[in-house]
Design an enzyme around this catalytic site. Structure first.
Site, PDB file in Angstrom:
ATOM      1  N   GLY A  84      11.180  -2.675   5.682  1.00 24.56           N
ATOM      2  CA  GLY A  84      10.474  -3.966   5.691  1.00 24.56           C
ATOM      3  C   GLY A  84       9.957  -4.298   4.302  1.00 24.56           C
ATOM      4  O   GLY A  84      10.150  -5.424   3.802  1.00 24.56           O
ATOM      5  N   HIS A  85       9.325  -3.333   3.648  1.00 20.52           N
ATOM      6  CA  HIS A  85       8.869  -3.554   2.265  1.00 20.52           C
ATOM      7  C   HIS A  85      10.064  -3.896   1.364  1.00 20.52           C
ATOM      8  O   HIS A  85       9.977  -4.762   0.486  1.00 20.52           O
ATOM      9  CB  HIS A  85       8.211  -2.286   1.709  1.00 20.52           C
ATOM     10  CG  HIS A  85       6.939  -1.882   2.397  1.00 20.52           C
ATOM     11  ND1 HIS A  85       6.820  -0.720   3.116  1.00 20.52           N
ATOM     12  CD2 HIS A  85       5.722  -2.479   2.449  1.00 20.52           C
ATOM     13  CE1 HIS A  85       5.579  -0.607   3.579  1.00 20.52           C
ATOM     14  NE2 HIS A  85       4.901  -1.656   3.201  1.00 20.52           N
ATOM     15  N   MET A 121       0.846  -1.206   0.000  1.00 22.92           N
ATOM     16  CA  MET A 121       0.000   0.000   0.000  1.00 22.92           C
ATOM     17  C   MET A 121       0.877   1.251   0.000  1.00 22.92           C
ATOM     18  O   MET A 121       0.387   2.356   0.271  1.00 22.92           O
ATOM     19  CB  MET A 121      -0.937  -0.009   1.205  1.00 22.92           C
ATOM     20  CG  MET A 121      -1.890  -1.224   1.181  1.00 22.92           C
ATOM     21  SD  MET A 121      -3.411  -0.965   2.098  1.00 22.92           S
ATOM     22  CE  MET A 121      -2.782  -0.731   3.736  1.00 22.92           C
ATOM     23  N   SER A 143       6.335  -0.206  10.352  1.00 25.60           N
ATOM     24  CA  SER A 143       4.972  -0.145   9.831  1.00 25.60           C
ATOM     25  C   SER A 143       4.694   1.275   9.362  1.00 25.60           C
ATOM     26  O   SER A 143       5.156   2.240   9.993  1.00 25.60           O
ATOM     27  CB  SER A 143       3.977  -0.518  10.933  1.00 25.60           C
ATOM     28  OG  SER A 143       2.673  -0.123  10.561  1.00 25.60           O
TER      29      SER A 143
END
Ligand code: AMP
Length: 285
Positions: A36-37, A30, A187
């Site tokens: 992390g992505h 998104m 996040s």
């Protein structure tokens, strides 16, 4: 990197790769990309000849009172990060192209059972929205392999179940959670936290570590371990939604004989809902 907004262009590119016998790995996101992505992207690069990343803030997976409008949208920065990681194509479809007949008329995919537990219990329709958009994106990108973060452990299980139940010819790869140095899982929603809340949020990882130690010591009952962790989160100023020890395969409450476990947590820090998890494999003594 090709920046693609139209499905026709994506399909043409996919066909050209198929003609050249290139395999394709896919990372759905998104946006508001963090390390992390990018771990998912790196893993994807190891798994196939070509990598497609999608950025789509999927309205179908947000509840009426959730943060759809506030969700951070940082396309330019995301684009640069993906360029720097040598991604082959960024797919950035518009909501009206993905859901031309609107959400209420849209065919959906629902994975029964697992979608109703935990995050699914407090976010009705969330996993229906996730399964539907991932199914649609799979049909658009037609990847050989797709990477998902273990950070969203239940989501990963929902996707694995969907792929198996619907016989999709796609290899699903889970990627370990990337954390900040103090343990907080990266996040996009961490950006909602004030400096003070950000410090308090580290208690989530601390509580999971405590639980891991207690589980491995095999002295207290799982119910006691869950209760103590929940109390410590509340004492720190978080509002736990669930703190639970589950069988890692089916996400049912862990029983004494289970040895592949996962601690799953959701907690509010102010109005920000944070989730995290930790997998534990017990010795089969
Ligand atoms: P999102 O953009 O939040 O929907 O996440 C896109 C993908 O990145 C999902 O597969 C997530 O599980 C994964 N992801 C998000 N945060 C992390 C993290 N801290 N470590 C690893 N993967 C992550």
């Amino acid at each position: 990197m090709q920046f693609i907004e139209s499905l026709n262009t994506l399909r043409e590119l996919r066909q050209s790769w198929r003609n050249a016998d290139h395999t394709v790995a896919f990372v759905p996101t998104m946006g508001n990309l963090h390390d992390g992505h990018l771990d998912l992207v790196k893993q994807a690069k190891n798994l196939a000849d070509k990598v497609v990343v999608s950025i789509f803030v999927n309205p179908m997976q947000f509840g009426a009172n959730e943060d759809l409008d506030a969700y951070p949208r940082t396309l330019d920065a995301d684009r640069s990060k993906l360029e720097a990681h040598d991604v082959d194509a960024l797919f950035f479809p518009a909501v009206d192209d993905v859901y031309p007949r609107g959400l209420s008329e849209q065919t959906f995919v629902e994975v029964p059972g697992i979608s109703d537990l935990l995050c699914g219990a407090s976010r009705p329709g969330h996993f229906r929205g996730v399964a539907t958009i991932v199914c649609k994106l799979f049909n658009m990108v037609q990847p050989d392999v797709a990477c998902f973060g273990e950070k969203d452990f239940q989501q990963l299980q929902v996707i694995r179940t969907m792929v198996e139940d619907l016989s999709m010819p796609i290899n699903i790869v889970g990627v370990p959670t990337r954390r900040q140095e103090d343990g907080l899982a990266m996040s996009s929603r961490n950006g909602y936290l004030s400096a003070e809340q950000r410090t308090t949020a580290t208690q989530i990882y601390a509580a999971m570590e405590q639980m891991r130690k207690a589980i491995c010591a095999r002295q207290d009952s799982y119910a006691d371990i869950e209760r103590i962790a929940s109390q410590s989160l509340m004492a720190a100023g978080l509002k736990p939604e669930y703190v639970t020890i589950r069988n890692a395969r089916n996400l049912q409450p862990a029983e004494p004989g289970d040895y592949q476990l996962v601690i799953l947590m959701a907690a509010f820090m102010g109005t920000t809902r944070l989730i995290d998890n930790m997998q534990i494999t017990l010795d089969q003594a």
